[in-house]
Design an enzyme around this catalytic site. Structure first.
Site, PDB file in Angstrom:
ATOM      1  N   SER A 286      -9.729   2.080   2.833  1.00  0.00           N
ATOM      2  CA  SER A 286      -8.863   2.801   1.930  1.00  0.00           C
ATOM      3  C   SER A 286      -7.923   1.914   1.120  1.00  0.00           C
ATOM      4  O   SER A 286      -7.379   2.360   0.122  1.00  0.00           O
ATOM      5  CB  SER A 286      -8.029   3.795   2.733  1.00  0.00           C
ATOM      6  OG  SER A 286      -7.182   3.104   3.655  1.00  0.00           O
TER       7      SER A 286
ATOM      8  N   LYS B 278       0.848  -1.200   0.000  1.00  0.00           N
ATOM      9  CA  LYS B 278       0.000   0.000   0.000  1.00  0.00           C
ATOM     10  C   LYS B 278       0.880   1.246   0.000  1.00  0.00           C
ATOM     11  O   LYS B 278       1.933   1.261   0.641  1.00  0.00           O
ATOM     12  CB  LYS B 278      -0.907  -0.035   1.244  1.00  0.00           C
ATOM     13  CG  LYS B 278      -1.996   1.035   1.271  1.00  0.00           C
ATOM     14  CD  LYS B 278      -2.868   0.869   2.522  1.00  0.00           C
ATOM     15  CE  LYS B 278      -3.963   1.921   2.629  1.00  0.00           C
ATOM     16  NZ  LYS B 278      -4.775   1.741   3.863  1.00  0.00           N
TER      17      LYS B 278
ATOM     18  N   SER C 160      -9.802  -0.454   6.946  1.00  0.00           N
ATOM     19  CA  SER C 160      -9.233  -0.358   5.597  1.00  0.00           C
ATOM     20  C   SER C 160      -8.542  -1.600   5.062  1.00  0.00           C
ATOM     21  O   SER C 160      -8.167  -1.641   3.892  1.00  0.00           O
ATOM     22  CB  SER C 160      -8.253   0.803   5.525  1.00  0.00           C
ATOM     23  OG  SER C 160      -8.967   1.999   5.456  1.00  0.00           O
TER      24      SER C 160
HETATM   25  N1  GLN Z   1     -13.008   4.001   6.104  1.00  0.00           N
HETATM   26  C1  GLN Z   1     -12.486   4.464   7.349  1.00  0.00           C
HETATM   27  C2  GLN Z   1     -12.158   5.926   7.240  1.00  0.00           C
HETATM   28  O1  GLN Z   1     -12.450   6.481   6.239  1.00  0.00           O
HETATM   29  C3  GLN Z   1     -11.273   3.685   7.734  1.00  0.00           C
HETATM   30  C4  GLN Z   1     -10.060   4.083   7.008  1.00  0.00           C
HETATM   31  C5  GLN Z   1      -8.874   3.266   7.372  1.00  0.00           C
HETATM   32  O2  GLN Z   1      -8.983   2.229   8.006  1.00  0.00           O
HETATM   33  N2  GLN Z   1      -7.716   3.768   6.985  1.00  0.00           N
HETATM   34  O3  GLN Z   1     -11.622   6.530   8.123  1.00  0.00           O
END
Ligand code: GLN
Length: 499
Positions: free
Chosen positions: A154, A79, A178
């Site tokens: 994400s 990532k 994410s």
């Molecule tokens: N979808 C969640 C957010 O937007 C989690 C994001 C993540 O785990 N980096 O914060």
């Protein structure tokens, strides 16, 4: 010909037996990336030369009779919020476009030490804010199961790469879901280890008390093997746990759940959940029962407030972490034309460099931390966080693991939730409590919905009992089988390219 649908453990075994070289395996994945990724946008950077050089090095060491680590020679995608040498690290943001970190994340160092071959960097929501990979400054990633749908976020780039057979393995980071939510909607395995179980050193911080790196794979054993490569104490991360990991690959190989006490989280289900998500979940529960697990229902009443608490704590931490993007030290600089003051250059750069979602959260976080509001918002959210942790403690007094759907719906359509932040945030309804409390949690595929889209089950374990995730996951993988993957294999591997 290398079969790119094989698991990392299988590819590693073939390499050990001399049936195939790492160079061949790596080349096959690079070819596939070239053919398929224009239609997916899973990768932000591909390091073909670097990967082939690493692969040849592994092959040479193997030929010399060196004993290599279990996943040596297997390619992996990373990532784009992990600092890497020789490759840019952008976090999906214009703020860091073209930035080459001067050092490497511990996770990346451990991958290299484990002989894994780094293919490139994967797309993500900007600074990991999102559940769809649509807030990336470099365009959305598409879901290989249906290219009109999101791959989760994400970490949608990592999950799409693994689901679409562009890479057998990937690493992601999970602040609120994410790794797990992308896992659920792409039919991959995604593990959020215990907080402090995998080093955050060199992972660009989003919300430091919640962020946790972890594996993204297609099989449960692969996730356990990868977790063993990247996990364990790191003195460079002050929140890293100075304790050995439990045996994870052994747990993944057990393939039975007899006598295990499993609690179904009562709060996660019903209104707002797809009927197919609930159906696949309940079928999995039946399989666990048939396997000899004792399944009961457990109530965690404060989980209902977890999402609200998260959306104060996360922006608060984010606003202080992202303050470093001031256009002075590194990254983007706009408006530096001699006519503007340093403060104005900072302001112009932030205005032009951050996307809408980042700005929304930076403003909320700054507000929530401002004097006068600190106790009212941030303080209250921290109290809810304690209540969520107490719910977990009480539940784990009764059961060994908790389970729920990973996410309320299957993959939604691109664009569907971009103008409705609340709808987007709800994708993490079930995953956020484990980030707030810091315990281990994973998503495992449990088959497809009626319209042929993947569904995931979430398994939640106490801190440092990550092995239980793999035990349950391994059992389910056998009980459900992997035949549900056939339509994708036939379509996108069979045709060679998803255009
Ligand atoms: N979808 C969640 C957010 O937007 C989690 C994001 C993540 O785990 N980096 O914060």
């Amino acid at each position: 010909m290398v079969d790119v649908t094989l698991a990392a453990s299988e590819l590693a075994e073939l390499m050990r037996q001399g049936e195939v070289t790492s160079e061949e395996v790596t080349a096959a994945h690079l070819e596939r990336i070239e053919a398929v990724d224009p239609g997916l946008n899973a990768f932000l950077a591909v390091d073909a030369d670097g990967a082939l050089a690493q692969a040849r090095d592994v092959d040479r060491r193997r030929a010399q009779g060196e004993q290599l680590p279990p996943l040596a020679g297997v390619p992996i995608a990373v990532k784009d919020n992990f600092c890497t040498r020789g490759m840019p690290t952008t976090c999906g943001s214009r703020m860091l476009e073209g930035w080459h970190p001067p050092y490497e994340a511990t996770v990346v160092e451990r991958l290299r030490a484990g002989g894994l071959v780094i293919l490139g960097k994967t797309n993500m929501d900007e600074f990991a804010m999102g559940s769809s990979t649509e807030t990336s400054a470099f365009g959305p990633t598409r879901n290989p199961w249906d290219r009109d749908r999101i791959p989760g976020g994400s970490g949608g780039g990592s999950s799409a790469a693994v689901a679409g057979y562009l890479a057998p393995l990937a690493v992601g980071s999970d602040t609120g879901g994410s790794i797990r939510q992308p896992g659920a909607v792409t039919g991959t395995v995604g593990v959020k280890p215990t907080y402090g179980g995998v080093s955050r050193y060199g992972v660009v911080a989003m919300a430091s008390s919640l962020d946790q790196p972890g594996p993204v794979t297609r099989t449960v054993l692969d996730a356990a093997l990868l977790h063993e490569v990247i996990g364990g104490h790191d003195p460079r991360d002050s929140t890293s746990i100075a304790q050995p990991l439990p045996p994870l690959a052994d747990a993944a190989r057990r393939r039975e759940v007899a006598g295990l006490k499993i609690g179904v989280v009562r709060e996660f289900g019903g209104e707002g959940y797809d009927a197919d998500v609930e159906a696949r979940f309940h079928e999995a529960v039946d399989l666990l029962r048939q396997g000899g697990a004792e399944v009961t229902e457990v109530s965690c009443p404060n989980f209902d407030y977890a999402l609200s608490a998260y959306y104060l704590i996360m922006p608060a931490e984010l606003s202080s972490n992202l303050a470093r993007f001031d256009a002075m030290r590194y990254g983007l600089r706009l408006g530096d034309d001699g006519a503007h003051s340093a403060e104005e250059v900072t302001s112009i750069t932030r205005g032009g460099g951050f996307g809408r979602e980042a700005k929304r959260r930076l403003i909320i976080g700054t507000y929530a931390l401002s004097s006068g509001y600190h106790d009212q918002y941030y303080g209250s959210a921290q109290k809810v966080r304690t209540l969520v942790a107490q719910d977990f403690e009480a539940a784990f007094g009764e059961v060994d693991v908790l389970i729920s759907p990973t996410t309320p719906t299957v993959a939604f359509r691109l664009g569907e939730r971009m103008s409705d932040p609340m709808a987007m945030y709800k994708a993490d309804l079930c995953t956020i409590p484990s980030n707030l409390a810091g315990n281990a949690s994973a998503s495992f595929p449990v088959g497809l919905s009626g319209e042929g889209l993947p569904v995931g089950i979430q398994v939640i374990a106490p801190p440092m009992a990550d092995d239980r995730l793999y035990r349950v996951g391994g059992f389910l993988e056998d009980a459900i089988g992997t035949g549900w993957r056939a339509p994708l294999v036939e379509r996108i591997v069979g045709e060679g390219a998803a255009k």
